[in-house]
Design an enzyme around this catalytic site. Structure first.
Site, PDB file in Angstrom:
ATOM      1  N   LYS A 257      -5.458   4.118  -5.965  1.00 18.09           N
ATOM      2  CA  LYS A 257      -5.068   2.892  -5.268  1.00 18.09           C
ATOM      3  C   LYS A 257      -6.271   1.962  -5.215  1.00 18.09           C
ATOM      4  O   LYS A 257      -7.329   2.337  -4.696  1.00 18.09           O
ATOM      5  CB  LYS A 257      -4.587   3.222  -3.849  1.00 18.09           C
ATOM      6  CG  LYS A 257      -4.427   1.988  -2.927  1.00 18.09           C
ATOM      7  CD  LYS A 257      -3.827   2.341  -1.566  1.00 18.09           C
ATOM      8  CE  LYS A 257      -3.879   1.160  -0.596  1.00 18.09           C
ATOM      9  NZ  LYS A 257      -3.308   1.460   0.728  1.00 18.09           N
ATOM     10  N   ASP A 262      -7.256  -5.161   2.172  1.00 18.88           N
ATOM     11  CA  ASP A 262      -5.916  -5.028   2.747  1.00 18.88           C
ATOM     12  C   ASP A 262      -5.856  -5.766   4.078  1.00 18.88           C
ATOM     13  O   ASP A 262      -6.218  -5.230   5.121  1.00 18.88           O
ATOM     14  CB  ASP A 262      -5.575  -3.540   2.944  1.00 18.88           C
ATOM     15  CG  ASP A 262      -4.146  -3.342   3.449  1.00 18.88           C
ATOM     16  OD1 ASP A 262      -3.392  -4.347   3.519  1.00 18.88           O
ATOM     17  OD2 ASP A 262      -3.790  -2.198   3.778  1.00 18.88           O
ATOM     18  N   LYS A 269      -2.468  -7.481   9.606  1.00 25.64           N
ATOM     19  CA  LYS A 269      -3.086  -6.485  10.486  1.00 25.64           C
ATOM     20  C   LYS A 269      -3.808  -7.191  11.626  1.00 25.64           C
ATOM     21  O   LYS A 269      -4.275  -8.312  11.463  1.00 25.64           O
ATOM     22  CB  LYS A 269      -4.146  -5.690   9.702  1.00 25.64           C
ATOM     23  CG  LYS A 269      -3.613  -4.637   8.757  1.00 25.64           C
ATOM     24  CD  LYS A 269      -4.790  -3.917   8.096  1.00 25.64           C
ATOM     25  CE  LYS A 269      -4.325  -2.923   7.049  1.00 25.64           C
ATOM     26  NZ  LYS A 269      -3.512  -1.821   7.584  1.00 25.64           N
ATOM     27  N   ASP A 280     -10.145  -0.042   0.966  1.00 22.22           N
ATOM     28  CA  ASP A 280      -8.798   0.335   0.534  1.00 22.22           C
ATOM     29  C   ASP A 280      -8.692   0.512  -0.986  1.00 22.22           C
ATOM     30  O   ASP A 280      -7.601   0.717  -1.511  1.00 22.22           O
ATOM     31  CB  ASP A 280      -7.784  -0.693   1.043  1.00 22.22           C
ATOM     32  CG  ASP A 280      -6.442  -0.078   1.382  1.00 22.22           C
ATOM     33  OD1 ASP A 280      -6.370   1.158   1.528  1.00 22.22           O
ATOM     34  OD2 ASP A 280      -5.455  -0.845   1.485  1.00 22.22           O
ATOM     35  N   ASP A 339       2.432  -4.604   4.718  1.00 16.87           N
ATOM     36  CA  ASP A 339       1.220  -3.804   4.922  1.00 16.87           C
ATOM     37  C   ASP A 339       1.368  -2.395   4.338  1.00 16.87           C
ATOM     38  O   ASP A 339       0.393  -1.656   4.240  1.00 16.87           O
ATOM     39  CB  ASP A 339       0.894  -3.738   6.419  1.00 16.87           C
ATOM     40  CG  ASP A 339      -0.523  -3.253   6.674  1.00 16.87           C
ATOM     41  OD1 ASP A 339      -1.325  -3.222   5.705  1.00 16.87           O
ATOM     42  OD2 ASP A 339      -0.839  -2.927   7.833  1.00 16.87           O
ATOM     43  N   GLU A 341       1.547  -1.647   1.334  1.00 17.46           N
ATOM     44  CA  GLU A 341       1.392  -2.183  -0.027  1.00 17.46           C
ATOM     45  C   GLU A 341       0.895  -1.144  -1.018  1.00 17.46           C
ATOM     46  O   GLU A 341       1.120  -1.275  -2.219  1.00 17.46           O
ATOM     47  CB  GLU A 341       0.447  -3.385  -0.003  1.00 17.46           C
ATOM     48  CG  GLU A 341      -1.054  -3.060  -0.063  1.00 17.46           C
ATOM     49  CD  GLU A 341      -1.561  -2.225   1.118  1.00 17.46           C
ATOM     50  OE1 GLU A 341      -0.902  -2.246   2.176  1.00 17.46           O
ATOM     51  OE2 GLU A 341      -2.604  -1.547   0.977  1.00 17.46           O
ATOM     52  N   ARG A 343       1.756   1.980  -1.649  1.00 21.44           N
ATOM     53  CA  ARG A 343       2.825   2.642  -2.394  1.00 21.44           C
ATOM     54  C   ARG A 343       3.458   1.685  -3.395  1.00 21.44           C
ATOM     55  O   ARG A 343       3.927   2.101  -4.454  1.00 21.44           O
ATOM     56  CB  ARG A 343       3.855   3.243  -1.430  1.00 21.44           C
ATOM     57  CG  ARG A 343       4.586   2.231  -0.573  1.00 21.44           C
ATOM     58  CD  ARG A 343       5.205   2.839   0.678  1.00 21.44           C
ATOM     59  NE  ARG A 343       4.209   3.068   1.726  1.00 21.44           N
ATOM     60  CZ  ARG A 343       4.476   3.595   2.915  1.00 21.44           C
ATOM     61  NH1 ARG A 343       5.729   3.937   3.220  1.00 21.44           N
ATOM     62  NH2 ARG A 343       3.521   3.764   3.799  1.00 21.44           N
TER      63      ARG A 343
END
Ligand code: BES
Ligand code: MN
Ligand code: ZN
Length: 488
Positions: A257, A262, A269, A280, A339, A341, A343
């Site tokens: 990933k 993020d 967030k 991230d 959020d 994101e 996956r």
């Protein structure tokens, strides 16, 4: 760092600081019993005064005859992790003495290859620092410049030398990952990760391809496109292949990933939660680190690395809750929370990984806060569809000092990600967030053997840990290198 090997006793080694390993409960009867009388007395007195018992990572500094000496506890000395932590603590003690040279003196009983390697690993990993953005240059001391590993009967032969070189290659790879994770997001865009990948590929045995913009559309990598839509920085699918010199029977896919920041997207967030979200892309950093190490280690398996890189921002083009993504493999997913994101972008990369028909896919992702709730910051979650693969990875993790704990892929929780407008949705029911995220990923891997590492907790540390300063940790890189080595 310059690493030397010599076959000498503790008393004969020359260095600013000589580190002597002692076992818990044998702090005065082991190596110390063979010290000259005066030194033995001073160690005994100090050990009593400071309650030094040889616990893992505890240290006792004394003035030796020719050098400063640091006794370091290694517990029972059985586990490799004890040696990593002990060596790291010893390095700390040597650093407070501003040692330019450090020697680690082992007994003959305690220098099997694994222990030597673990101790060196602890020393090297503990020496990492990220000071690119510091302007105040304290006293300029940057740790010991050279390390000598010694034991009376240590053979300075090609095999031991090769083991040192391998450990250095592994630690260099971890340092690359830490650097990338610690780098600020405004600099490390998806395009930047791509140029790091292309740079690694210039050095032979590794090839790299980067897809952006129109190519992503043509390849139907709509997850990366959807997540990137709110950012000024285009997303990227980065594919790297390591091919061993001799054709390999196994082909492994590693997926990372690579969310370079993020923010949560439109499902923004809170400020506090964003503070560490430059981390991230730790899964992507892991893939890059592997690709750096594999050629140096001359690994014998073929490894295909896939990085799904995007910046998750709430810019004017951003994807919106209620949007539906149609994936390359035909699966449709409703985005209810922008959020979740990770996956969404991983799904693209997992489709591609599945298409090359590898022996197995291993993905690494800072995927869910829920995994931190369940397992804390020191243990990663592992889920998957092949128990043998999972068991092997857990075993490698234990050896590496990178604990992995399995969570179940509960079939009944598929209900939680059922969507009323698409095949699946990107959020679960509120409980078991790590499991519903993994179930989402499972929709993209068909029948391929697969393990998913949720490294949200251990990929980044907000306090210093044994042999790991604050920031990116490089978690799971050593585990995966060990696993790839074990199947080669
Ligand atoms: N990158 C985060 C997960 C994360 C959280 C990693 C904290 C490291 C530390 C991920 O993209 C995320 O935001 N997950 C959400 C999912 C939720 C919206 C279903 C989460 O865990 O809150
Ligand atoms: Mn997120
Ligand atoms: Zn994320």
């Amino acid at each position: 760092m310059n690493v030397k090997l010599i076959g000498k006793k503790a008393g004969e080694v020359v260095a600013d600081v000589v580190v002597v390993a002692v076992r818990e409960g044998h702090e005065l009867t082991g190596a110390v019993a063979r010290f000259p009388k005066a030194l033995r007395t001073s160690v005994t007195t100090r050990a009593k005064r400071t309650h030094f018992k040889g616990k893992v990572g505890s240290t006792l500094s004394v003035q030796g005859e020719h050098a400063d000496m640091v006794l370091v506890g290694v517990g029972d000395g059985a586990a490799a992790e004890h040696w990593r932590r002990a060596a790291s603590a010893a390095r700390g003690a040597a650093a407070s003495a501003h040692a330019a040279t450090l020697a680690l003196a082992l007994d003959d009983a305690e220098h099997p290859a694994e222990i030597l390697a673990a101790a060196l690993e602890g020393l090297l990993l503990a020496g990492y620092s990220f000071d690119k953005y510091r302007t105040k240059k304290d006293d300029g001391y940057r740790g010991p410049k050279s390390v000598t590993l010694s034991a009376p009967s240590l053979k300075v032969d090609a095999r031991n030398r090769a083991s040192v070189d391998r450990t250095q290659a592994v630690c260099d790879a971890v340092a690359l990952a830490r650097d990338l994770v610690n780098e600020m997001s405004t600099l490390k865009t998806p395009g930047h990760l791509a140029s790091v990948a292309l740079g690694l590929a210039r050095r032979g045995r590794v090839s790299c391809e980067v897809w952006q913009g129109e190519r992503l559309r043509r390849e139907k990598l709509h997850g990366i496109l959807a997540v990137s839509a709110g950012s000024r920085h285009p997303g990227a699918l980065i594919k790297m292949v390591y091919k061993p010199r001799r054709r390999s029977r196994s082909r492994i896919a590693i997926v990372g990933k690579g969310i370079t920041f993020d923010s949560g997207g439109l499902s923004l967030k809170p400020a506090k939660s964003m503070e560490t979200m430059k981390m991230d892309m730790s899964g992507a950093a892991l893939v890059l680190a592997l690709m750096k190490a594999l050629p140096v280690l001359e690994a014998s398996v073929e490894v295909h690395g896939f990085i799904a890189a995007a910046e998750n921002m709430p810019g004017h083009g951003a994807q919106k809750p209620g949007d539906v993504i149609r994936y390359r493999n035909g699966v449709t997913a409703e985005v209810l929370n922008t959020d979740a994101e990770g996956r969404l972008v991983l799904a693209d990369a997992l489709c591609l990984a599945t298409e090359i028909e590898p022996d197995c896919i291993i993905d690494a992702a800072t995927l869910t806060g829920a995994c931190m709730v369940a397992l804390g910051t020191r243990v990663a979650g592992i889920l998957g569809n092949d128990q043998e693969l999972i068991d092997a990875l857990i075993a490698c993790g234990t050896q590496a000092g990178e604990p992995l704990w399995q969570l179940p892929l509960v079939e009944d929780y598929m209900e939680d990600i059922r969507s009323s407008v698409a095949d699946i949705k990107n959020v679960g029911g509120g409980y078991a967030g790590t499991i519903s995220a993994a179930l989402f990923l499972r929709s993209f891997i068909g029948k391929t053997k697969w393990a998913h590492l949720d490294i949200a907790g251990p990929a980044f540390t907000e306090k210093p840990l044994p042999y790991t300063p604050k920031g990116g940790t490089g978690f799971a890189i050593r585990t995966l290198l060990a696993y790839l080595d074990s199947i080669g």
